[in-house]
Design a protein around this motif. Structure first.
Motif, short mmCIF file in Angstrom:
data_model
loop_
_atom_site.label_atom_id
_atom_site.label_comp_id
_atom_site.label_asym_id
_atom_site.label_seq_id
_atom_site.Cartn_x
_atom_site.Cartn_y
_atom_site.Cartn_z
N VAL A 199 14.20 -70.66 44.27
CA VAL A 199 13.05 -71.10 43.48
C VAL A 199 11.87 -71.41 44.38
CG1 VAL A 199 12.20 -72.88 41.89
CG2 VAL A 199 14.56 -72.02 41.66
N ILE A 200 12.13 -72.10 45.49
CA ILE A 200 11.06 -72.43 46.44
C ILE A 200 10.50 -71.15 47.06
CG2 ILE A 200 10.50 -73.66 48.57
CD1 ILE A 200 12.80 -75.60 47.90
N TYR A 201 11.38 -70.21 47.37
CA TYR A 201 10.94 -68.94 47.97
C TYR A 201 10.07 -68.15 46.99
CZ TYR A 201 11.12 -64.42 50.34
OH TYR A 201 10.79 -63.24 50.96
N ASP A 202 10.44 -68.19 45.72
CA ASP A 202 9.62 -67.53 44.70
C ASP A 202 8.21 -68.13 44.67
OD1 ASP A 202 11.62 -65.83 43.97
OD2 ASP A 202 12.30 -67.02 42.26
N THR B 209 6.18 -66.86 47.67
CA THR B 209 5.74 -65.47 47.56
C THR B 209 4.72 -65.29 46.44
OG1 THR B 209 7.70 -65.01 46.18
CG2 THR B 209 7.86 -64.52 48.54
N THR B 210 4.72 -66.21 45.48
CA THR B 210 3.75 -66.14 44.37
C THR B 210 2.45 -66.84 44.73
OG1 THR B 210 5.58 -66.11 42.77
CG2 THR B 210 3.38 -66.64 41.93
N ASP B 211 2.56 -68.08 45.18
CA ASP B 211 1.40 -68.88 45.60
C ASP B 211 1.83 -69.69 46.81
OD1 ASP B 211 -0.61 -70.79 45.97
OD2 ASP B 211 -1.06 -70.91 43.83
N PHE B 212 1.45 -69.23 47.99
CA PHE B 212 1.95 -69.83 49.23
C PHE B 212 1.62 -71.33 49.30
CE2 PHE B 212 1.88 -70.91 53.74
CZ PHE B 212 3.14 -70.43 54.13
N GLY B 213 0.47 -71.72 48.81
CA GLY B 213 0.08 -73.13 48.83
C GLY B 213 1.02 -74.00 48.02
N LEU C 203 4.37 -74.09 49.82
CA LEU C 203 4.31 -74.97 50.98
C LEU C 203 4.38 -76.44 50.55
CD1 LEU C 203 3.94 -75.05 54.05
CD2 LEU C 203 1.47 -75.17 53.67
N LYS C 204 3.76 -76.72 49.42
CA LYS C 204 3.79 -78.10 48.91
C LYS C 204 5.22 -78.49 48.51
CE LYS C 204 0.68 -81.07 46.31
NZ LYS C 204 -0.49 -81.12 45.39
N LEU C 205 5.97 -77.55 47.93
CA LEU C 205 7.37 -77.82 47.58
C LEU C 205 8.21 -78.07 48.83
CD1 LEU C 205 8.03 -75.16 44.77
CD2 LEU C 205 8.05 -77.66 44.50
N ILE D 267 15.08 -76.47 53.78
CA ILE D 267 15.37 -75.84 55.07
C ILE D 267 15.82 -74.39 54.86
CG2 ILE D 267 16.91 -75.89 57.08
CD1 ILE D 267 16.98 -78.95 56.76
N SER D 268 16.65 -74.19 53.85
CA SER D 268 17.13 -72.84 53.54
C SER D 268 15.97 -71.92 53.16
CB SER D 268 18.15 -72.91 52.40
OG SER D 268 18.56 -71.62 52.01
N ALA D 269 15.01 -72.46 52.40
CA ALA D 269 13.84 -71.66 52.01
C ALA D 269 13.01 -71.27 53.23
CB ALA D 269 13.00 -72.45 51.01
N VAL D 270 12.87 -72.19 54.19
CA VAL D 270 12.13 -71.89 55.42
C VAL D 270 12.84 -70.78 56.20
CG1 VAL D 270 11.39 -72.80 57.65
CG2 VAL D 270 11.09 -74.18 55.59
N PHE D 271 14.16 -70.90 56.33
CA PHE D 271 14.93 -69.85 57.00
C PHE D 271 14.77 -68.51 56.28
CE2 PHE D 271 18.32 -72.82 59.06
CZ PHE D 271 17.35 -73.26 59.96
#
Length: 414
Positions: free
Chosen positions: A33-36, A39-43, A46-48, A82-86
């Motif tokens: 969900v965070i990765y989506d 990729t949709t709105d990086f800002g 990043l806030k998530l 952390i998983s989303a960053v990886f």
């Protein structure tokens, strides 16, 4: 490293095809969900990642409404972040993310190995077995989850303590590594840090007191160091956990009872591998009464006849090895002589004290063998390495005694 990678992939396979879900699956789902969002709105994404959870922002609503771990201070949400960053480095592929978690875990295990080998250089083979080839460590300690990061961070804390406080080399570098790794444990599983701190303070005292040549000064300073160390450990425990719903010292007895009862009830409903040590009354005193049985359970159970599935059978075989190895040393050397070796060898005092404190804490609050096998991972490097070191010390002592007797006989003959 290859074995850690194999373990990371195997954990995903087990959760997907055997358990049909579980923590690893949920971590990956939340990170998806965070990765989506990234990729949709990086800002927004990043806030998530930057928030610790619980932030009610309208822009974040389409995403946090899909995540039931999106809560203030949630350790589960932290792992998902952390998983989303990886995932940014591999198009969010589960297998590669799991391998990255395994890499973090391996770095800490390698730090464990470097430290123990510096303490006992002639035992590099036995220590490799204890740290790299124990099934629980390279399996449950390698996948996408809390345990991989915690065991990795604990290894670096151990390394930093040895380099900075014992060897007194590269103290600034050691302090930076130790603080960073300790903070990671604090964020994920603070109780690991609370169990390690008293043992580490005792280790530092024992190592430094042995350098005091004057026996009177050493004898006088011992209770003082213990008092200071105990006060620091208590202050750290109460300060670090104050206000924490899960680990506050004032609420830990009540929280342990709630957790143990819940896990046991779920195990019974699912015909799982639950166990009961006795009745918890929600107090620290009640936990202390169950501590001896909790230690035995954490270190030596499940017994072979308690294994109800193939995964638990592997854990039972591992626990049986710990039990047989421990009894072998005690019977061969003798109970009191073994205790003397432990109390006079600083690294053994550290390892066994941490193992016993940690075994008691997780054994009391878990009530399920499947969960326990993952929770007890941090004690395995210390306990099994200590057993190998103790075994080597007893053999060395026997060889020295035999050599002295042979020398004495030769002198008498001359």
């Amino acid at each position: 490293m290859s074995l850690k990678f194999l373990g990371a992939i195997a954990v995903g396979v087990i959760y997907q095809f055997y358990y049909r879900g579980g923590d690893t699956y949920n971590y990956f789902y939340h990170s998806s969900v965070i990765y989506d969002a990234l990729t949709t709105d990086f800002g927004v994404g990043l806030k998530l990642i930057m928030t610790s959870g619980g932030l009610m922002d309208p822009k974040l609503a389409p995403y946090y409404e899909q995540m039931y771990w999106y809560q203030e201070g949630s350790q589960e949400y932290l792992i998902s972040r952390i998983s989303a960053v990886f995932g940014l480095f591999n198009y969010h592929t589960y297998t590669v993310i799991a391998l990255m978690f395994a890499g973090v875990s391996f770095s800490g295990i390698w730090a464990f190995y470097i430290t123990f080998v510096k303490l006992r250089p002639g035992m590099y083979k036995q220590l490799a077995i204890a740290l790299f080839f124990v099934p629980s460590l390279f399996f449950w300690g390698s996948g996408l989850g809390k345990d991989s990061l915690c065991i990795g961070a604990l290894g670096w804390v151990f390394y930093a303590f040895y380099r900075g406080a014992i060897q007194r080399r590269r103290m600034l570098q050691s302090a930076i590594i130790g603080v960073f790794a300790a903070y990671a444990i604090f964020l994920i599983k603070v109780y690991i840090l609370l169990c390690f701190l008293p043992a580490a303070l005792l280790w530092v005292f024992n190592e430094n007191s042995s350098r005091i040549k004057n026996s009177v000064i050493r004898w006088v300073s011992k209770p003082l160091f213990f008092a200071v160390g105990g006060a620091l450990a208590f202050y750290a425990a109460t300060t670090l956990t104050k206000g924490d719903d899960h680990y506050d010292v004032e609420k830990i007895g009540e929280r342990s009872k709630i957790t143990a009862d819940y896990i046991y009830s779920v195990s019974v409903q699912q015909e799982g591998s639950g166990y009961k040590l006795g009745e918890l009354d929600g107090t620290i005193g009640g936990m202390a009464k169950l501590a001896p049985m909790a230690i035995i359970t954490s270190l030596y159970r499940p017994f072979l006849w308690e294994a109800k599935n193939p995964v638990m059978l592997l854990s039972a075989l591992e626990a049986m090895y710990f039990l047989v190895f421990t009894l072998r040393i005690f019977f061969r050397v003798g109970f009191f002589k073994t205790l003397r070796f432990i109390t006079t060898t600083p690294v053994l005092s550290l390892s066994f004290l941490f193992s016993l404190i940690f075994a008691a804490s997780v054994g009391v609050s878990t009530s399920n063998f499947g969960t326990l096998v993952r929770y007890k991972i941090p004690l395995i490097p210390f306990y099994l390495s200590a057993l190998y070191i103790l075994d080597d010390i007893t053999k060395e002592s026997a060889r020295n005694a035999k050599r002295e007797r042979a020398t004495q006989r030769a002198l008498e003959a001359a």
